[in-house]
Design a protein around this motif. Structure first.
Motif, PDB file in Angstrom:
ATOM      1  N   THR A  40      29.943  32.458  -7.680  1.00  0.00           N
ATOM      2  CA  THR A  40      28.827  31.530  -7.890  1.00  0.00           C
ATOM      3  C   THR A  40      28.795  30.453  -6.814  1.00  0.00           C
ATOM      4  N   ASP A  41      29.977  30.154  -6.222  1.00  0.00           N
ATOM      5  CA  ASP A  41      30.126  29.034  -5.286  1.00  0.00           C
ATOM      6  C   ASP A  41      29.648  27.725  -5.902  1.00  0.00           C
ATOM      7  N   ILE A  42      29.865  27.527  -7.195  1.00  0.00           N
ATOM      8  CA  ILE A  42      29.574  26.206  -7.770  1.00  0.00           C
ATOM      9  C   ILE A  42      30.090  25.146  -6.803  1.00  0.00           C
TER      10      ILE A  42
ATOM     11  N   ALA B 183      35.296  33.293   1.388  1.00  0.00           N
ATOM     12  CA  ALA B 183      33.975  33.043   0.821  1.00  0.00           C
ATOM     13  C   ALA B 183      32.906  33.233   1.882  1.00  0.00           C
ATOM     14  N   HIS B 184      31.857  33.900   1.483  1.00  0.00           N
ATOM     15  CA  HIS B 184      30.620  34.077   2.266  1.00  0.00           C
ATOM     16  C   HIS B 184      30.709  35.193   3.312  1.00  0.00           C
ATOM     17  N   GLY B 185      31.283  34.901   4.490  1.00  0.00           N
ATOM     18  CA  GLY B 185      31.421  35.934   5.528  1.00  0.00           C
ATOM     19  C   GLY B 185      30.098  36.400   6.111  1.00  0.00           C
TER      20      GLY B 185
ATOM     21  N   THR C  87      39.700  30.658   1.533  1.00  0.00           N
ATOM     22  CA  THR C  87      39.027  29.688   2.398  1.00  0.00           C
ATOM     23  C   THR C  87      37.585  30.128   2.587  1.00  0.00           C
ATOM     24  N   HIS C  88      36.810  29.323   3.337  1.00  0.00           N
ATOM     25  CA  HIS C  88      35.449  29.746   3.714  1.00  0.00           C
ATOM     26  C   HIS C  88      35.520  30.405   5.078  1.00  0.00           C
ATOM     27  N   CYS C  89      34.727  31.438   5.264  1.00  0.00           N
ATOM     28  CA  CYS C  89      34.797  32.197   6.518  1.00  0.00           C
ATOM     29  C   CYS C  89      33.394  32.513   7.022  1.00  0.00           C
TER      30      CYS C  89
ATOM     31  N   LEU D 202      34.767  34.898  -8.042  1.00  0.00           N
ATOM     32  CA  LEU D 202      35.738  34.767  -6.951  1.00  0.00           C
ATOM     33  C   LEU D 202      35.640  33.455  -6.184  1.00  0.00           C
ATOM     34  N   HIS D 203      34.630  32.638  -6.483  1.00  0.00           N
ATOM     35  CA  HIS D 203      34.515  31.431  -5.645  1.00  0.00           C
ATOM     36  C   HIS D 203      33.832  30.279  -6.389  1.00  0.00           C
ATOM     37  N   ILE D 204      34.660  29.324  -6.803  1.00  0.00           N
ATOM     38  CA  ILE D 204      34.172  28.172  -7.576  1.00  0.00           C
ATOM     39  C   ILE D 204      34.811  26.904  -7.020  1.00  0.00           C
ATOM     40  N   HIS D 205      33.982  25.887  -6.753  1.00  0.00           N
ATOM     41  CA  HIS D 205      34.530  24.559  -6.435  1.00  0.00           C
ATOM     42  C   HIS D 205      34.515  23.761  -7.729  1.00  0.00           C
ATOM     43  N   ALA D 206      35.662  23.717  -8.389  1.00  0.00           N
ATOM     44  CA  ALA D 206      35.713  23.060  -9.701  1.00  0.00           C
ATOM     45  C   ALA D 206      35.171  21.623  -9.670  1.00  0.00           C
TER      46      ALA D 206
HETATM   47 FE    FE Z   1      32.281  27.338  -1.236  1.00  0.00          FE
END
Ligand code: FE
Ligand code: GUN
Length: 458
Positions: free
Chosen positions: A329-331, A278-280, A241-243, A78-82
């Motif tokens: 993964t939040d790559i 993302a995160h929370g 977004t990041h939260c 659910l969360h990747i920075h390509a």
């Molecule tokens: Fe992120």
């Protein structure tokens, strides 16, 4: 085995349509339609099993998977920075706000160079498919050409994906070399990517979808946040977004807006059905309620939270409240591209909540903290069906009506043998061993919508 559309598969494996429950199937028949959707699932012993088997054999549409191979649903990341893939496993030594300015913004700025973007995004999509990630939710960069290229590569390589153009226009928090020139530029770029993806001639099955992507509140002006909310509504598009990721970020929003991230995102229209937050880590009980009501979801990024938030997301509490949650993964905030690692760190980091960092807490005091553990059954569900549910896609389990997105695990891979000890362990225990020991070497095949997109015959 390249194309399973129109075939009936005989397979043994696991899936977890319900959080916390593992369904182990043995020699089951899975019939896959011409559009990649699962049309029928039959267990040995079911009334129609023998008849279905016979007719599949007769029509030569039966595909018998090897006896020792194990079928699992494909992973939903659910969360990747390509653009951050080149620094995976690198630059993990400083706090979030320093990491962004020192390492991450300079790397992302390089994607103005389309040749560099092609090199990086090609290996990223290939590697993620080979790692079993059949659905990916991507942040791109501010560069329109590179974002289009990322979407094109996903379509070409057959990965299910959401691709977002990162929006960031706040001169206070974004450097001159990597910032939207203004609100108009961010909006035009975002609308352009939505149009590009939706009108792509090879994207008829909506394998790839657009997602409106303000980086996070600190990097955006209020005007841009409001306009992006309106744009998402006008185009019926979801958002990400990041939260409330780190104490710095959470505190920044409290100070600038006098309310939490969640409350602020909501007033800008950025909490929508399928929104990925993302995160929370620092969300409150009332934030959770708001996220639930809006049918938004949390991307739980356990590894990244350790490096950049010094925090553990209260996952059990979120699940008990009925929030939608999946794993990310939040790559490259997390140092691994593998969803197996996300599963493992989800389990291990939840254990830290039991006693926090205080070694003096007694067993009794710990037990008063309540039920915070996450086991492999829950983590496996979140990495598959939970993620699919979060973004509203019919993926993540082997049920009728779901897309056949799957990985075939080979425990006997020559350079990565997983010792299963079948005389000692069975059922769920086999799955647990696989989840904690598998590497890329064990992923023999990866199918998206019934079509093989990575791997080989066993
Ligand atoms: Fe992120
Ligand atoms: N907050 C804003 N941008 C980022 C990013 O790229 N990664 C993480 N982990 N947090 C962010």
């Amino acid at each position: 085995m390249n194309n399973l559309r129109g075939k009936t598969l005989r397979a043994t494996g696991f899936h977890a349509p319900v959080c916390g429950e593992i369904d182990h199937f043995d020699d089951s028949l899975i019939r896959i339609g011409a559009d990649g959707m699962i049309e029928a699932v039959l267990r040995s012993g079911d009334d129609a099993y023998e008849e279905t088997l016979r007719s599949a054999r007769q029509s030569e549409s039966l595909v018998d998977l090897p006896d020792d191979a194990i079928l699992l649903p494909g992973f939903v990341d659910l969360h990747i920075h390509a653009p951050q893939y080149p620094q995976l496993g690198n630059a993990l030594d400083v706090p979030l706000e320093v990491w962004l300015q020192t390492y991450t913004f300079p790397l992302e700025a390089r994607y103005a160079d389309l040749a560099f973007a092609r090199r990086s995004y090609t290996v990223l999509v290939d590697d993620l498919l080979a790692s079993g990630t059949t659905t990916a939710v991507y942040f791109g960069t501010i560069h329109d050409d590179a974002n289009r290229l990322l979407a094109d590569l996903c379509i070409e390589k057959g990965q299910r994906a959401f691709v977002g153009r990162v929006a960031m226009d706040n001169p206070e928090e974004c450097p001159d070399f990597y910032r939207d020139a203004g609100v108009a530029e961010a909006l035009t770029g975002t609308a352009g990517l939505i149009e590009h993806i939706r009108s792509h001639p090879d994207n008829k099955d909506e394998r790839v979808r657009p997602i409106v992507t303000p980086r996070f509140i600190p990097s955006c002006t209020d005007e841009l946040l409001g306009e992006l909310g309106a744009l998402a509504a006008a185009h019926d598009c979801t958002t990400q977004t990041h939260c409330s990721e780190s104490d710095w970020q959470h505190g920044y929003v409290l100070e600038r807006h006098g309310m939490t991230d969640t409350e602020s995102l909501d007033r800008f229209g950025l909490l929508r059905s399928g929104t990925v937050l993302a995160h929370g880590n620092f969300i409150s009980e009332s934030d959770m309620e708001k996220i639930k009501v809006r049918q938004s979801a949390i991307a739980h990024c356990a590894l990244s939270n350790i490096y950049f938030s010094d925090a553990v997301f209260p996952l059990k509490s979120a699940l008990q409240k009925g929030l939608r949650v999946g794993l990310g993964t939040d790559i490259s905030g997390g140092p691994s591209a593998s969803m197996f690692d996300s599963v493992r760190s989800t389990v291990s980091s939840a254990r830290l909540l039991e006693r926090g960092t205080d070694p003096a807490l007694s067993r009794e005091e710990r037990s008063r903290r309540g039920d915070v553990r996450i086991d492999f059954r829950e983590a496996f569900h979140l990495a598959t069906a939970g993620g699919g549910h979060a973004v509203g896609l019919p993926v993540g389990s082997f049920e009728v009506g779901q897309q056949f997105d799957a990985i075939l695990v080979d425990p006997d891979a020559p350079r990565g043998t997983i010792r299963l000890w079948p005389d000692l362990y069975e059922g769920d225990q086999i799955l647990q061993t696989i989840l904690f020991n598998a590497s890329r070497a064990n992923i023999a095949s990866v199918w998206v919508g019934g079509e093989r997109r990575s791997g080989h015959d066993l």
